[in-house]
Design a protein around this motif. Structure first.
Motif: not given
Length: 89
Positions: A7-8, A11, A14-15, A42, A75, A82
């Motif tokens: 999942v990380v 994510s 995609l980001s 990031d 963040s 996004n």
């Protein structure tokens, strides 16, 4: 644990793609350098997260507040970027 890593990674991918596309679409950053925007954002999020962890271990409340503020700001920038990309596309 492996599901969390998947999942990380998804994510982040995609980001990264959305932020680099947003940088390219802005016209302010040349296409060949558009990958730098998500790297800066990031990496700063990762660095601030690590610093919050270290400050917590050291019981450094002032450092923890500062780095948590930086984490919250970057963040928010990432999420806004996004969302802006999703809106424009």
């Amino acid at each position: 644990m492996s599901a969390v890593i998947i999942v990380v990674a998804a994510s982040f991918t995609l980001s990264f793609t959305a932020l680099s596309d947003l940088a390219r679409m802005s016209g302010a950053i040349p296409g060949r350098l558009s990958w730098l925007l998500p790297v800066v954002i990031d990496v700063f999020i990762l660095q601030a997260t690590w610093c919050v962890y270290v400050a917590t271990k050291r019981r450094d409340d002032a450092g923890k507040r500062y780095h948590f503020s930086m984490l919250a700001i970057f963040s928010t920038v990432s999420v806004a970027g996004n969302a802006g990309h999703a809106y424009l596309v």
